[in-house]
Design an enzyme around this catalytic site. Structure first.
Site, short mmCIF file in Angstrom:
data_model
loop_
_atom_site.label_atom_id
_atom_site.label_comp_id
_atom_site.label_asym_id
_atom_site.label_seq_id
_atom_site.Cartn_x
_atom_site.Cartn_y
_atom_site.Cartn_z
N TYR A 8 0.85 -1.21 0.00
CA TYR A 8 0.00 0.00 0.00
C TYR A 8 0.88 1.26 0.00
O TYR A 8 0.61 2.21 -0.75
CB TYR A 8 -0.89 -0.06 1.24
N LYS B 294 0.83 4.06 -2.84
CA LYS B 294 0.37 5.42 -2.52
C LYS B 294 1.46 6.45 -2.79
O LYS B 294 1.15 7.62 -3.05
CB LYS B 294 -0.12 5.49 -1.07
N1 LIG Z 1 -9.56 6.20 5.95
C1 LIG Z 1 -8.31 6.59 6.04
O1 LIG Z 1 -7.80 6.86 7.16
C2 LIG Z 1 -7.45 6.76 4.82
C3 LIG Z 1 -6.14 7.20 5.01
C4 LIG Z 1 -5.33 7.39 3.90
C5 LIG Z 1 -5.82 7.16 2.62
N2 LIG Z 1 -7.10 6.70 2.47
C6 LIG Z 1 -7.56 6.46 1.11
O2 LIG Z 1 -8.81 7.08 0.92
C7 LIG Z 1 -9.53 6.39 -0.11
C8 LIG Z 1 -10.95 6.11 0.37
O3 LIG Z 1 -10.91 5.21 1.46
P1 LIG Z 1 -12.00 5.19 2.64
O4 LIG Z 1 -11.26 5.30 3.89
O5 LIG Z 1 -13.09 6.14 2.34
O6 LIG Z 1 -12.47 3.66 2.52
P2 LIG Z 1 -13.96 3.00 2.39
O7 LIG Z 1 -13.72 1.54 2.43
O8 LIG Z 1 -14.86 3.62 3.38
O9 LIG Z 1 -14.44 3.45 0.94
C9 LIG Z 1 -13.76 3.02 -0.22
C10 LIG Z 1 -14.76 2.75 -1.33
O10 LIG Z 1 -14.01 2.31 -2.48
C11 LIG Z 1 -14.73 1.24 -3.08
N3 LIG Z 1 -13.84 0.36 -3.81
C12 LIG Z 1 -12.91 -0.49 -3.30
N4 LIG Z 1 -12.34 -1.19 -4.28
C13 LIG Z 1 -12.92 -0.79 -5.45
C14 LIG Z 1 -12.76 -1.16 -6.79
N5 LIG Z 1 -11.89 -2.11 -7.17
N6 LIG Z 1 -13.51 -0.52 -7.74
C15 LIG Z 1 -14.39 0.43 -7.39
N7 LIG Z 1 -14.60 0.81 -6.11
C16 LIG Z 1 -13.87 0.21 -5.15
C17 LIG Z 1 -15.39 0.50 -1.94
O11 LIG Z 1 -16.50 -0.27 -2.36
C18 LIG Z 1 -15.77 1.65 -0.99
O12 LIG Z 1 -17.10 2.07 -1.19
C19 LIG Z 1 -8.72 5.14 -0.44
O13 LIG Z 1 -7.94 5.37 -1.59
C20 LIG Z 1 -7.82 4.99 0.77
O14 LIG Z 1 -6.65 4.27 0.48
C21 LIG Z 1 -7.93 6.51 3.55
#
Ligand SMILES: NC(=O)c1ccc[n+]([C@@H]2O[C@H](COP(=O)([O-])OP(=O)(O)OC[C@H]3O[C@@H](n4cnc5c(N)ncnc54)[C@H](O)[C@@H]3O)[C@@H](O)[C@H]2O)c1
Length: 276
Positions: free
Chosen positions: A167, A171
């Site tokens: 990851y 990223k």
């Molecule tokens: N939550 C955190 O603390 C955090 C921190 C750093 C980065 N991020 C990044 O933020 C972004 C959103 O994450 P989140 O925390 O909202 O997670 P989440 O799981 O709440 O939402 C992610 C969404 O992406 C969708 N998804 C996953 N794989 C997919 C695919 N192959 N095709 C289409 N849709 C897909 C899922 O169905 C889900 O609805 C991600 O890229 C994650 O890596 C999150």
């Protein structure tokens, strides 16, 4: 403050839940027509219904961003529905953690596929409606419309994170991609920025012990962060708390809105001051 995205068309991937869903609602509140895309139809449709109930404009397109044919399908659906494309947010993602010596090739590749390859394909699919249109406008001596891409990254990319070599690498790749698009398409007035999140409360950061999972390629992958780590993160965060998805979405809006017209190739940290 409202109306930062009047008359803009935005595509947001992974917008059925978490940060993407919050961004879709916020963008719509600010006047954008939003294409809510997710691999899971039900939550995406619920986000669309919420936006419409609040008087906004949205449509959903279901599909998996790691499917090679999906990017073109999604971008075409956006342009067929709303006529144009101004904003692309590459947000869809998940984690598949493991220590280095136990990580499989499949686990490694899956993170590069979703965070890097899928985002690259989305940008390439958007190029006829962003780059080519902007270039034609420029050649015709027209003022360019605001157009931009926001790629979602993580402190795991910018700082590294134990248990996330796949990851973290992906990223950080997102940041190289962001700066390259900024340099290649800046001449056409298209901006490209990355937003890095720290600890935002979503399904991805629930305590691992709760057993949250995502099914990928017939396999159940454990989501979440070990509880002891979740307790530690606020201690090294200036604001001493995790962020809400709405606060994360505000960072995406900041980068996407035309008021950021001279900001490109930037990596915005929305982390509550994690590790400053
Ligand atoms: N939550 C955190 O603390 C955090 C921190 C750093 C980065 N991020 C990044 O933020 C972004 C959103 O994450 P989140 O925390 O909202 O997670 P989440 O799981 O709440 O939402 C992610 C969404 O992406 C969708 N998804 C996953 N794989 C997919 C695919 N192959 N095709 C289409 N849709 C897909 C899922 O169905 C889900 O609805 C991600 O890229 C994650 O890596 C999150």
């Amino acid at each position: 403050m409202a109306g930062l995205l009047e008359n803009q068309v935005a595509v947001i991937t992974g917008a059925g839940r978490g940060i993407g869903a919050a961004a879709a609602k916020l963008f719509a509140e600010h006047g954008a027509s939003v294409v809510v895309s997710d691999r899971d139809a039900e939550p995406a449709e619920a986000v669309v219904a919420e936006i419409k109930d609040a008087g906004g404009q949205a449509t959903s397109v279901t599909g998996d961003v790691t499917d090679a044919a999906f990017a073109e399908k999604l971008i075409k659906a956006a342009v067929d529905t709303y006529g144009k494309l101004h904003i692309l947010v590459n947000n869809a993602g998940y984690t598949w953690d493991g220590v280095i010596h136990k990580m499989t090739d499949q686990q490694w590749q899956a993170m590069l596929d979703i965070h890097c390859t899928a985002a690259f394909r989305m940008i390439r699919a958007a190029s006829p409606y962003m780059r080519d249109v902007a270039k034609a406008d420029k050649n015709a001596g027209k003022e360019p419309e605001p157009r931009c891409i926001v790629n979602i990254s993580s402190t795991s990319g910018t700082h590294g994170n134990a248990g996330q070599i796949n990851y973290s690498t992906a990223k950080m790749g997102v940041i190289g991609m962001t700066k390259t698009v900024a340099k290649e398409w800046g001449q056409f007035g298209i901006r490209c920025n990355a937003v890095v999140f720290g600890y935002i409360e979503t399904r991805l950061t629930r305590p691992k012990e709760e057993g949250g999972k995502i099914a990928v390629g017939g396999q159940e992958i454990a989501l979440g962060v070990p509880s002891d780590m979740l307790g530690f993160i606020p201690m090294v965060t200036a604001l001493k708390r995790p962020g809400k998805p709405e606060e994360a979405a505000a960072g995406v809006l900041l980068m996407a809105a035309p008021i950021a017209s001279y900001i490109t190739g930037h990596v915005l940290e929305v982390t509550g001051g994690f590790g400053v």
